[in-house]
Write a protein that holds these residues in place. Structure first.
Motif, short mmCIF file in Angstrom:
data_model
loop_
_atom_site.label_atom_id
_atom_site.label_comp_id
_atom_site.label_asym_id
_atom_site.label_seq_id
_atom_site.Cartn_x
_atom_site.Cartn_y
_atom_site.Cartn_z
N LEU A 1 -44.43 -49.29 -34.80
CA LEU A 1 -43.88 -48.53 -35.91
C LEU A 1 -44.62 -47.21 -36.07
N LYS A 2 -45.94 -47.26 -36.06
CA LYS A 2 -46.75 -46.05 -36.21
C LYS A 2 -46.48 -45.08 -35.07
N LYS A 3 -46.40 -45.57 -33.82
CA LYS A 3 -46.14 -44.70 -32.68
C LYS A 3 -44.77 -44.01 -32.82
N ASN A 4 -43.77 -44.78 -33.21
CA ASN A 4 -42.42 -44.23 -33.38
C ASN A 4 -42.40 -43.18 -34.49
N LEU A 5 -43.04 -43.48 -35.61
CA LEU A 5 -43.07 -42.53 -36.72
C LEU A 5 -43.84 -41.26 -36.34
N ASP A 6 -44.96 -41.42 -35.64
CA ASP A 6 -45.72 -40.25 -35.19
C ASP A 6 -44.87 -39.34 -34.32
N LYS A 7 -44.07 -39.93 -33.43
CA LYS A 7 -43.20 -39.16 -32.55
C LYS A 7 -42.14 -38.41 -33.38
N ILE A 8 -41.58 -39.08 -34.36
CA ILE A 8 -40.57 -38.45 -35.23
C ILE A 8 -41.19 -37.30 -36.01
N PHE A 9 -42.38 -37.54 -36.60
CA PHE A 9 -43.03 -36.49 -37.38
C PHE A 9 -43.42 -35.29 -36.51
N GLN A 10 -43.79 -35.52 -35.25
CA GLN A 10 -44.10 -34.42 -34.33
C GLN A 10 -42.85 -33.57 -34.10
N ASN A 11 -41.70 -34.23 -33.91
CA ASN A 11 -40.46 -33.50 -33.71
C ASN A 11 -40.06 -32.73 -34.96
N ILE A 12 -40.29 -33.29 -36.12
CA ILE A 12 -40.00 -32.58 -37.37
C ILE A 12 -40.90 -31.36 -37.48
N ASP A 13 -42.18 -31.51 -37.13
CA ASP A 13 -43.10 -30.37 -37.17
C ASP A 13 -42.64 -29.25 -36.24
N LEU A 14 -42.06 -29.58 -35.10
CA LEU A 14 -41.57 -28.56 -34.17
C LEU A 14 -40.44 -27.74 -34.79
N THR A 15 -39.63 -28.38 -35.63
CA THR A 15 -38.50 -27.65 -36.24
C THR A 15 -38.97 -26.72 -37.35
N LYS A 16 -40.18 -26.91 -37.86
CA LYS A 16 -40.67 -26.04 -38.93
C LYS A 16 -40.78 -24.60 -38.47
N GLU A 17 -40.88 -24.40 -37.15
CA GLU A 17 -40.96 -23.04 -36.62
C GLU A 17 -39.60 -22.36 -36.65
N SER A 18 -38.53 -23.13 -36.73
CA SER A 18 -37.21 -22.54 -36.82
C SER A 18 -36.82 -22.37 -38.28
N SER A 19 -35.61 -21.97 -38.52
CA SER A 19 -35.16 -21.76 -39.89
C SER A 19 -34.70 -23.07 -40.54
N GLN A 20 -34.74 -24.16 -39.80
CA GLN A 20 -34.28 -25.44 -40.33
C GLN A 20 -35.38 -26.14 -41.12
N LYS A 21 -34.95 -26.85 -42.13
CA LYS A 21 -35.86 -27.74 -42.85
C LYS A 21 -35.39 -29.16 -42.58
N VAL A 22 -36.29 -29.99 -42.11
CA VAL A 22 -35.94 -31.36 -41.79
C VAL A 22 -36.80 -32.30 -42.61
N LYS A 23 -36.15 -33.29 -43.19
CA LYS A 23 -36.87 -34.34 -43.90
C LYS A 23 -36.38 -35.68 -43.37
N LEU A 24 -37.28 -36.63 -43.33
CA LEU A 24 -36.94 -37.97 -42.87
C LEU A 24 -36.71 -38.85 -44.08
N LEU A 25 -35.51 -39.43 -44.15
CA LEU A 25 -35.17 -40.35 -45.23
C LEU A 25 -34.90 -41.71 -44.59
N ALA A 26 -35.68 -42.70 -44.95
CA ALA A 26 -35.51 -44.05 -44.39
C ALA A 26 -34.53 -44.83 -45.25
#
Length: 91
Positions: free
Chosen positions: A14-39
């Motif tokens: 679970l932690k590994k999967n979430l870390d991977k998702i959060f890394q991908n969200i961090d990558l989008t912060k450089e673009s104009s998109q805002k991404v939030k994860l809703l479980a």
């Protein structure tokens, strides 16, 4: 409540999967998109929600008001709980 594959997943996976998702969200912060994860927590126990919260998820969604009302008192005050989708009636 139903048992799902997520409920039997090990905390390490679970932690590994979430870390991977959060890394991908961090990558989008450089673009104009805002991404939030809703479980979506439909049919998941409070214990599973607390594990996800412990690993950094703060936004949770329910589509059954009754289920949200049962779970909400057992969750930390800084969790954001949203009603999502078409609210389902009692069947």
């Amino acid at each position: 409540m139903k048992t799902t594959q997520t409920q039997t997943q090990s905390p390490i996976t679970l932690k590994k999967n979430l870390d991977k998702i959060f890394q991908n969200i961090d990558l989008t912060k450089e673009s104009s998109q805002k991404v939030k994860l809703l479980a979506v927590t439909k049919n998941h126990s409070v214990d599973i929600i607390l594990k996800a919260f412990k690993h950094g998820i703060k936004l949770f969604g329910e589509n059954k008001v009754q289920e949200a009302m049962i779970k909400h008192p057992h969750l930390p005050s800084d969790i954001e709980l949203h009603l999502i989708g078409h609210l389902q009636s009692n069947k």
